[in-house]
Scaffold this motif. Sequence first.
Motif, PDB file in Angstrom:
ATOM      1  N   LEU A  91       0.801  -1.076  -0.160  1.00  0.00           N
ATOM      2  CA  LEU A  91       0.089  -0.180  -0.165  1.00  0.00           C
ATOM      3  C   LEU A  91       0.798   1.343   0.104  1.00  0.00           C
ATOM      4  O   LEU A  91       0.463   2.256  -0.882  1.00  0.00           O
ATOM      5  N   ARG A  92       2.050   1.313   0.810  1.00  0.00           N
ATOM      6  CA  ARG A  92       2.970   2.431   0.718  1.00  0.00           C
ATOM      7  C   ARG A  92       3.236   2.608  -0.801  1.00  0.00           C
ATOM      8  O   ARG A  92       3.585   3.882  -0.973  1.00  0.00           O
ATOM      9  N   GLY A  93       3.870   1.584  -1.310  1.00  0.00           N
ATOM     10  CA  GLY A  93       4.354   1.732  -2.626  1.00  0.00           C
ATOM     11  C   GLY A  93       3.358   2.201  -3.507  1.00  0.00           C
ATOM     12  O   GLY A  93       3.721   3.006  -4.353  1.00  0.00           O
ATOM     13  N   VAL A  94       1.926   1.705  -3.546  1.00  0.00           N
ATOM     14  CA  VAL A  94       0.875   2.401  -4.215  1.00  0.00           C
ATOM     15  C   VAL A  94       0.770   3.793  -4.130  1.00  0.00           C
ATOM     16  O   VAL A  94       0.516   4.622  -4.900  1.00  0.00           O
ATOM     17  N   ILE A  95       0.675   4.249  -2.861  1.00  0.00           N
ATOM     18  CA  ILE A  95       0.829   5.581  -2.522  1.00  0.00           C
ATOM     19  C   ILE A  95       2.072   6.538  -3.316  1.00  0.00           C
ATOM     20  O   ILE A  95       1.827   7.592  -3.728  1.00  0.00           O
ATOM     21  N   GLU A  96       3.119   5.979  -2.894  1.00  0.00           N
ATOM     22  CA  GLU A  96       4.155   6.641  -3.417  1.00  0.00           C
ATOM     23  C   GLU A  96       4.086   6.694  -5.076  1.00  0.00           C
ATOM     24  O   GLU A  96       4.480   7.853  -5.411  1.00  0.00           O
ATOM     25  N   ALA A  97       3.758   5.794  -5.755  1.00  0.00           N
ATOM     26  CA  ALA A  97       3.763   5.763  -7.024  1.00  0.00           C
ATOM     27  C   ALA A  97       2.452   6.730  -7.568  1.00  0.00           C
ATOM     28  O   ALA A  97       2.684   7.460  -8.548  1.00  0.00           O
ATOM     29  N   GLY A  98       1.528   6.675  -6.848  1.00  0.00           N
ATOM     30  CA  GLY A  98       0.423   7.575  -6.998  1.00  0.00           C
ATOM     31  C   GLY A  98       0.729   8.846  -6.891  1.00  0.00           C
ATOM     32  O   GLY A  98       0.462   9.962  -7.735  1.00  0.00           O
ATOM     33  N   THR A  99       1.390   9.138  -6.066  1.00  0.00           N
ATOM     34  CA  THR A  99       2.066  10.708  -5.693  1.00  0.00           C
ATOM     35  C   THR A  99       2.845  11.102  -6.712  1.00  0.00           C
ATOM     36  O   THR A  99       2.904  12.311  -7.005  1.00  0.00           O
ATOM     37  N   ARG A 100       3.889  10.372  -7.075  1.00  0.00           N
ATOM     38  CA  ARG A 100       4.829  10.773  -8.397  1.00  0.00           C
ATOM     39  C   ARG A 100       4.018  11.128  -9.515  1.00  0.00           C
ATOM     40  O   ARG A 100       4.239  11.934 -10.220  1.00  0.00           O
ATOM     41  N   ALA A 101       2.822  10.273  -9.677  1.00  0.00           N
ATOM     42  CA  ALA A 101       2.046  10.488 -11.034  1.00  0.00           C
ATOM     43  C   ALA A 101       1.293  11.548 -10.846  1.00  0.00           C
ATOM     44  O   ALA A 101       1.163  12.292 -11.969  1.00  0.00           O
ATOM     45  N   VAL A 102       0.701  12.028  -9.775  1.00  0.00           N
ATOM     46  CA  VAL A 102       0.048  12.960  -9.679  1.00  0.00           C
ATOM     47  C   VAL A 102       0.917  14.390  -9.713  1.00  0.00           C
ATOM     48  O   VAL A 102       0.495  15.486 -10.455  1.00  0.00           O
ATOM     49  N   ALA A 103       2.136  14.361  -9.302  1.00  0.00           N
ATOM     50  CA  ALA A 103       2.921  15.381  -9.218  1.00  0.00           C
ATOM     51  C   ALA A 103       3.516  15.753 -10.651  1.00  0.00           C
ATOM     52  O   ALA A 103       3.287  16.623 -11.267  1.00  0.00           O
ATOM     53  N   SER A 104       3.698  14.586 -11.508  1.00  0.00           N
ATOM     54  CA  SER A 104       3.922  14.703 -12.814  1.00  0.00           C
ATOM     55  C   SER A 104       2.851  15.234 -13.779  1.00  0.00           C
ATOM     56  O   SER A 104       3.029  15.955 -14.728  1.00  0.00           O
ATOM     57  N   GLY A 105       1.650  14.687 -13.345  1.00  0.00           N
ATOM     58  CA  GLY A 105       0.506  15.205 -14.267  1.00  0.00           C
ATOM     59  C   GLY A 105       0.314  16.751 -13.900  1.00  0.00           C
ATOM     60  O   GLY A 105       0.021  17.479 -14.988  1.00  0.00           O
ATOM     61  N   PHE A 106       0.484  17.185 -12.642  1.00  0.00           N
ATOM     62  CA  PHE A 106       0.305  18.614 -12.558  1.00  0.00           C
ATOM     63  C   PHE A 106       1.628  19.332 -12.931  1.00  0.00           C
ATOM     64  O   PHE A 106       1.429  20.595 -13.557  1.00  0.00           O
ATOM     65  N   ALA A 107       2.864  18.967 -13.348  1.00  0.00           N
ATOM     66  CA  ALA A 107       4.016  19.731 -13.783  1.00  0.00           C
ATOM     67  C   ALA A 107       3.940  19.589 -15.088  1.00  0.00           C
ATOM     68  O   ALA A 107       4.601  20.337 -15.904  1.00  0.00           O
ATOM     69  N   ALA A 108       3.070  18.633 -15.938  1.00  0.00           N
ATOM     70  CA  ALA A 108       3.086  18.728 -17.276  1.00  0.00           C
ATOM     71  C   ALA A 108       4.310  18.315 -17.868  1.00  0.00           C
ATOM     72  O   ALA A 108       4.587  19.089 -19.000  1.00  0.00           O
ATOM     73  N   ASP A 109       5.282  17.647 -17.055  1.00  0.00           N
ATOM     74  CA  ASP A 109       6.702  17.475 -17.502  1.00  0.00           C
ATOM     75  C   ASP A 109       6.878  16.553 -18.567  1.00  0.00           C
ATOM     76  O   ASP A 109       7.216  15.309 -18.109  1.00  0.00           O
ATOM     77  N   GLY A 110       6.885  16.719 -19.824  1.00  0.00           N
ATOM     78  CA  GLY A 110       7.312  16.090 -20.883  1.00  0.00           C
ATOM     79  C   GLY A 110       6.008  15.565 -21.449  1.00  0.00           C
ATOM     80  O   GLY A 110       4.894  16.103 -21.465  1.00  0.00           O
TER      81      GLY A 110
END
Length: 452
Positions: A115-134
């Motif tokens: 569950l912690r791994g899922v949260i970490e992966a989801g957090t990175r995905a959310v951050a990348s989505g907001f940053a529109a990096d790439g």
Amino acid sequence: MSGEDFTRVPPQDLDAEQAVLGAMLLSKDAILEAIEIVTSADFYRPAHATVFDTVCSMAVRGEPCDPITVGGQLDQDGNLARVGGASYLHDLVQAVPTAANAEYYAERVRDLALLRGVIEAGTRAVASGFAADGDPQEIAERAVADMQAARDRGLADRDAPPVDLVDFLAQADDEPDWVIPGVLARWDRLMVTAGEGGGKSLMLRQILMRAAAGLHPFKRARIRPVKVLLVDVENSADQARPWLRRMAAAAAEEGAPIPAGRVTVEIPDRGLDLTNPADRSWLARRVERVKPDLIAIGPLYKLALGNPNEEETARGLMSALEMLRTVSGGAALLIEAHSPHAAPGVKRRDLRPIGSSLWLRWPEFGFGLSPANGMGAEELRLMDWLPWRGSRSVRDWPAQFYEGATWPWTPVEQAGTAPIPAGTLTEEQAVAAGLIPAQSEQPEFWDDRQIG
């Protein structure tokens, strides 16, 4: 997403982490179970990861693992103070109710790490989505890859390759690890039901005592003797002792006396509730000490105080019974259970066990003792041995039993072939009634051969 979502404490259970490590410091088997389920990265507390790695390294080298030896290794590595000192290692041992539950604790630690791994992966995905990096497509693919990595946690490389049907069928079938040849193998579960006074307790004790004596339970044949444990929560010691004494004498009469250390009897004075942690731990310690090959326990409805019809009670009791098999190293399990009263107008009662329907699917074998019909059956106390669930493996079961003289029950290989005791029916009457075949047709069931 609010800032609170990023400041919540990630899922973790420090008690479960302590229990895993405490079990590993108590039992070699717990170490083997834990390393198959968790890695050091699964521990939320870094100190716990350090202790886990140290124990694993020492176990690989074949060194003993206990609070003293592990503490010495941690001290040598300069990590003892970092994990909380030598006293903390002793605290870990005190934190575990029983080493038998190491697998459960390890699974808890692993699931929370996932569950912690899922949260970490989801957090990175959310951050990348907001940053529109790439490129958006690449961002989405990275998010999927991160989630897959969280799911696999590096375990995919340890997975066995898929097996093709041709290769699967080419493999030879393994011979069961028999406790009683042709009848019960290690890890098997047999549940026997009957009505009140139906003889199920005596049936289980007879199987147990004959196996301990090195006698096949259903044939006049020798087998390898096994260690057995009887856990009787319905009868008092004074009620159980006469029958066990008679069975021990019967075994001796067959030239197979039961030596000391072969049979252990547990009759709890205050009853037993295996959904209660204290009672479960007590019985686990007894089983760990005895290490039986065969356990008889029951009746089922007296092993838990909760409502037997509720799934929660049934699941807790099933977990406790599975624990007994685990701590014993795979003992075959004989469970006694009651069946419901016959419905009005119904001659033969339902043989399925009273309680949750989960019990219908749980054991490998489920049989009931039911009074047989036919002329002379009542005088013989002839009982049909009827399955109430489909067996998962082919085994050599009798079809009927009748009340014995030396032993409580005498097995019959085929229905309607019981010998007639003196003082009941003549053989001619029994043949005419169809209860037994003519002498020339009677099968040879009892024998004197060596089995196993």
